[in-house]
Design an enzyme around this catalytic site. Structure first.
Site, PDB file in Angstrom:
ATOM      1  N   GLY A  46      40.878   9.385  41.238  1.00  0.00           N
ATOM      2  CA  GLY A  46      42.309   9.117  41.192  1.00  0.00           C
ATOM      3  C   GLY A  46      42.748   8.298  42.391  1.00  0.00           C
ATOM      4  N   GLN A  51      48.554   4.882  48.560  1.00  0.00           N
ATOM      5  CA  GLN A  51      47.226   4.819  49.191  1.00  0.00           C
ATOM      6  C   GLN A  51      46.751   3.380  49.380  1.00  0.00           C
ATOM      7  OE1 GLN A  51      45.445   7.860  46.334  1.00  0.00           O
ATOM      8  NE2 GLN A  51      44.348   8.305  48.213  1.00  0.00           N
ATOM      9  N   CYS A  95      40.140  13.520  48.763  1.00  0.00           N
ATOM     10  CA  CYS A  95      41.118  12.436  48.636  1.00  0.00           C
ATOM     11  C   CYS A  95      40.533  11.188  49.291  1.00  0.00           C
ATOM     12  CB  CYS A  95      42.412  12.837  49.342  1.00  0.00           C
ATOM     13  SG  CYS A  95      43.692  11.583  49.263  1.00  0.00           S
ATOM     14  N   LEU A  96      40.701  10.037  48.650  1.00  0.00           N
ATOM     15  CA  LEU A  96      40.159   8.794  49.216  1.00  0.00           C
ATOM     16  C   LEU A  96      40.821   8.457  50.551  1.00  0.00           C
ATOM     17  CD1 LEU A  96      39.833   6.608  45.985  1.00  0.00           C
ATOM     18  CD2 LEU A  96      38.011   7.758  47.258  1.00  0.00           C
ATOM     19  N   HIS A 137      47.685  16.125  41.950  1.00  0.00           N
ATOM     20  CA  HIS A 137      47.332  15.596  43.277  1.00  0.00           C
ATOM     21  C   HIS A 137      47.920  14.180  43.444  1.00  0.00           C
ATOM     22  CE1 HIS A 137      44.109  14.774  46.516  1.00  0.00           C
ATOM     23  NE2 HIS A 137      44.634  13.598  46.283  1.00  0.00           N
ATOM     24  N   GLU A 138      47.774  13.350  42.390  1.00  0.00           N
ATOM     25  CA  GLU A 138      48.250  11.955  42.484  1.00  0.00           C
ATOM     26  C   GLU A 138      49.768  11.881  42.459  1.00  0.00           C
ATOM     27  OE1 GLU A 138      46.097   9.950  43.442  1.00  0.00           O
ATOM     28  OE2 GLU A 138      44.352  11.158  42.921  1.00  0.00           O
ATOM     29  N   HIS A 141      51.141  12.417  45.781  1.00  0.00           N
ATOM     30  CA  HIS A 141      51.094  11.222  46.633  1.00  0.00           C
ATOM     31  C   HIS A 141      52.388  10.404  46.513  1.00  0.00           C
ATOM     32  CE1 HIS A 141      47.183  10.916  48.542  1.00  0.00           C
ATOM     33  NE2 HIS A 141      46.542  11.162  47.417  1.00  0.00           N
TER      34      HIS A 141
HETATM   35 NI    NI Z   1      44.526  11.702  47.159  1.00  0.00          NI
END
Ligand code: NI
Length: 177
Positions: A46, A51, A95-96, A137-138, A141
């Site tokens: 994701g 991000q 998470c990236l 989660h996304e 963000h």
């Molecule tokens: Ni994330």
């Protein structure tokens, strides 16, 4: 298509509430394609607008992952969670924007989400399993919330310190190399 640089925590962009997308035009479609390419390249399941420094309510995901499953690139614009299950689930999230860090997060096990897809069409989907964890989660963000914000203050500050060191080491490597 291009691979976009992914911002790492702590970064002011990751703490902002993002604005809705007014229309799914060619620019938004190109952004969605670039975000999917960036997510697959990372690799991750994701990725949300902030991000990659885009403070708009757009996210991409693909939790198909397992060998025999067909890829399922998913673009979600202006999402709204319209229903959450009372039943919760625990998932060891990553998470990236916080590479190499994983912690258990408790969230509703299933959610129903209304959104616009990459063609601008209105959709409503029921998510469960990893897809439900990922979409929540996304969406977090898009409201400036990271998975570590679901943890204790102590854990959060410990992980933030690790990230500050991680970013410092990255810079040093770039300087040396
Ligand atoms: Ni994330």
């Amino acid at each position: 298509m291009s691979i976009l640089p992914i911002l790492l925590h702590p970064d002011a962009h990751l703490k902002k509430v993002c604005a809705p997308i007014a229309s799914v035009d060619a620019e938004v479609k190109a952004l969605a394609a670039n975000m999917l390419a960036t997510m697959y390249d990372a690799p991750g399941v994701g990725l949300a607008g902030p991000q990659v420094g885009i403070l708009k309510r757009i996210l991409v995901m693909d939790c198909s992952g397992r060998e025999e499953e067909e890829p399922n690139p998913t673009v979600i614009i202006n999402p709204q969670i319209v229903w959450s299950s009372e039943e919760e689930s625990v998932y060891n999230e990553g998470c990236l924007s916080l590479p190499e860090l994983y912690e258990d997060v408790i969230r509703p096990a299933e959610v129903r989400v209304q959104f616009l897809d990459q063609t601008g069409a209105e959709r409503e989907k029921h998510y469960k399993g990893l897809w439900a964890t990922c979409v929540q989660h996304e969406i977090d963000h898009l409201d400036g919330v990271l998975f570590i914000d679901h943890l204790s203050r102590m854990k959060r500050s410990m992980l933030t310190k690790k990230m500050i060191k991680y970013k410092k080491d990255l810079l040093k490597e770039e300087d040396d190399g």
